[in-house]
Design a protein around this motif. Structure first.
Motif: not given
Length: 81
Positions: A45-47, A54-55, A60-61, A67-68
């Protein structure tokens, strides 16, 4: 007079058994499998978020949060209380 091991002479231990305190708590297999599935799904899911957005710093957050939280849930399921 026969020689006895110290654990056989103690009043709390029945003869023929050992209690050395090295028992390891066994993890139920179903919990371990569920934890691995959840961890892999969270990582994918994070990927996916990083690929779809993108970008951007927000992506990213979001990926780190997904993931966390997935790894945290997997750890709570896998570790017996």
């Amino acid at each position: 007079m026969g020689h006895h091991l110290p654990e056989e002479r103690s009043p709390g231990t029945p003869p023929g058994t050992r209690d050395d305190g090295a028992d390891v708590a066994r993890l139920p297999v179903s919990n371990a499998i569920a934890a691995v599935i959840i961890a892999v799904a969270a990582l994918l899911g994070g990927i996916a978020v990083l690929i779809l957005m993108p970008g951007t710093l927000e992506a990213l957050g979001t990926a780190v949060t997904i993931s966390g939280s997935g790894f945290t849930l997997a750890a709570r399921i896998a570790v017996p209380r």
